[in-house]
Write a protein that holds these residues in place. Structure first.
Motif, PDB file in Angstrom:
ATOM      1  N   PRO A  47       0.811  -1.227   0.000  1.00 31.59           N
ATOM      2  CA  PRO A  47       0.000   0.000   0.000  1.00 31.59           C
ATOM      3  C   PRO A  47       0.843   1.276   0.000  1.00 31.59           C
ATOM      4  O   PRO A  47       0.439   2.289  -0.579  1.00 31.59           O
ATOM      5  CB  PRO A  47      -0.853  -0.106   1.263  1.00 31.59           C
ATOM      6  N   LEU A  48       2.022   1.233   0.604  1.00 34.54           N
ATOM      7  CA  LEU A  48       2.859   2.426   0.627  1.00 34.54           C
ATOM      8  C   LEU A  48       3.426   2.750  -0.761  1.00 34.54           C
ATOM      9  O   LEU A  48       3.483   3.914  -1.149  1.00 34.54           O
ATOM     10  CB  LEU A  48       3.979   2.273   1.655  1.00 34.54           C
ATOM     11  N   MET A  82       9.571   8.021   4.781  1.00 30.96           N
ATOM     12  CA  MET A  82      10.110   7.629   6.093  1.00 30.96           C
ATOM     13  C   MET A  82       9.636   6.225   6.474  1.00 30.96           C
ATOM     14  O   MET A  82      10.423   5.417   6.994  1.00 30.96           O
ATOM     15  CB  MET A  82       9.697   8.652   7.147  1.00 30.96           C
ATOM     16  N   LEU A  83       8.372   5.921   6.231  1.00 34.37           N
ATOM     17  CA  LEU A  83       7.861   4.583   6.543  1.00 34.37           C
ATOM     18  C   LEU A  83       8.553   3.513   5.699  1.00 34.37           C
ATOM     19  O   LEU A  83       8.910   2.440   6.205  1.00 34.37           O
ATOM     20  CB  LEU A  83       6.345   4.531   6.336  1.00 34.37           C
ATOM     21  N   LEU A  84       8.747   3.799   4.415  1.00 34.94           N
ATOM     22  CA  LEU A  84       9.439   2.837   3.550  1.00 34.94           C
ATOM     23  C   LEU A  84      10.901   2.661   3.963  1.00 34.94           C
ATOM     24  O   LEU A  84      11.435   1.547   3.892  1.00 34.94           O
ATOM     25  CB  LEU A  84       9.340   3.285   2.094  1.00 34.94           C
ATOM     26  N   SER A  85      11.550   3.729   4.404  1.00 30.44           N
ATOM     27  CA  SER A  85      12.939   3.583   4.849  1.00 30.44           C
ATOM     28  C   SER A  85      13.021   2.774   6.145  1.00 30.44           C
ATOM     29  O   SER A  85      13.963   2.001   6.331  1.00 30.44           O
ATOM     30  CB  SER A  85      13.595   4.951   5.021  1.00 30.44           C
ATOM     31  N   MET A  86      12.029   2.932   7.016  1.00 30.88           N
ATOM     32  CA  MET A  86      12.003   2.106   8.232  1.00 30.88           C
ATOM     33  C   MET A  86      11.840   0.628   7.875  1.00 30.88           C
ATOM     34  O   MET A  86      12.500  -0.238   8.458  1.00 30.88           O
ATOM     35  CB  MET A  86      10.870   2.550   9.161  1.00 30.88           C
ATOM     36  N   VAL A  91      14.340  -4.818   6.830  1.00 34.63           N
ATOM     37  CA  VAL A  91      14.718  -5.884   5.906  1.00 34.63           C
ATOM     38  C   VAL A  91      16.229  -6.100   5.969  1.00 34.63           C
ATOM     39  O   VAL A  91      16.702  -7.236   6.015  1.00 34.63           O
ATOM     40  CB  VAL A  91      14.273  -5.544   4.462  1.00 34.63           C
ATOM     41  N   ALA A  92      16.980  -5.020   5.985  1.00 33.33           N
ATOM     42  CA  ALA A  92      18.442  -5.125   5.992  1.00 33.33           C
ATOM     43  C   ALA A  92      18.959  -5.792   7.263  1.00 33.33           C
ATOM     44  O   ALA A  92      19.925  -6.556   7.222  1.00 33.33           O
ATOM     45  CB  ALA A  92      19.060  -3.739   5.835  1.00 33.33           C
ATOM     46  N   PHE A  93      18.335  -5.523   8.387  1.00 34.33           N
ATOM     47  CA  PHE A  93      18.768  -6.083   9.668  1.00 34.33           C
ATOM     48  C   PHE A  93      17.692  -7.019  10.218  1.00 34.33           C
ATOM     49  O   PHE A  93      17.355  -6.976  11.403  1.00 34.33           O
ATOM     50  CB  PHE A  93      19.046  -4.959  10.666  1.00 34.33           C
TER      51      PHE A  93
END
Length: 130
Positions: A47-48, A82-86, A91-93
């Motif tokens: 949705p984002l 900001m939500l997508l970067s969170m 995912v990365a960690f």
């Protein structure tokens, strides 16, 4: 007999509302999905990302209008970014965040929560805090 200018403004406002409402609902859905447990939380990407596409289309639609009408779509893009970067950081960690959340979900006392803080401080979160 109505003024043609007024009818044109009303038609524009209706079209803007039709384009704005789905964006707001998708951002709200993505925000709610962010509170799901970790593996299911990644559903929020869909949705984002759709909200980003619709917001860009809305900005193109508003490109002929004054600058004040474009402020809220830009704010929406910042919030969604900001939500997508969170989500991307999670995912990365994934291993570290998953271990921390599993520890917190099983912690029933303050001492157990303090033990989870050790996981948080020694891994990925420790790099950010220090």
């Amino acid at each position: 007999m109505s003024d043609p200018q007024l009818e044109q403004e009303i038609a524009f406002a209706r079209e803007k509302a039709k384009r704005t409402l789905p964006v707001a609902l998708l951002v709200l859905l993505g925000l709610v999905a962010m509170y799901l447990p970790l593996p299911k939380r990644f559903v929020a990407f869909l949705p984002l990302l759709v909200a980003v596409v619709l917001t860009v289309r809305l900005l193109r639609f508003l490109s002929t209008r004054a600058g004040r009408e474009r402020v809220w779509p830009v704010v929406t893009l910042v919030i969604v970014g900001m939500l997508l970067s969170m989500l991307a950081l999670q995912v990365a960690f994934y291993g570290t965040v998953s271990a921390y959340e599993d520890c917190l979900s099983g912690a029933q006392t303050k001492q157990a929560e303090a033990d989870c803080d050790v996981i948080r401080d020694t891994r990925m979160f420790g790099l950010v805090v220090r």
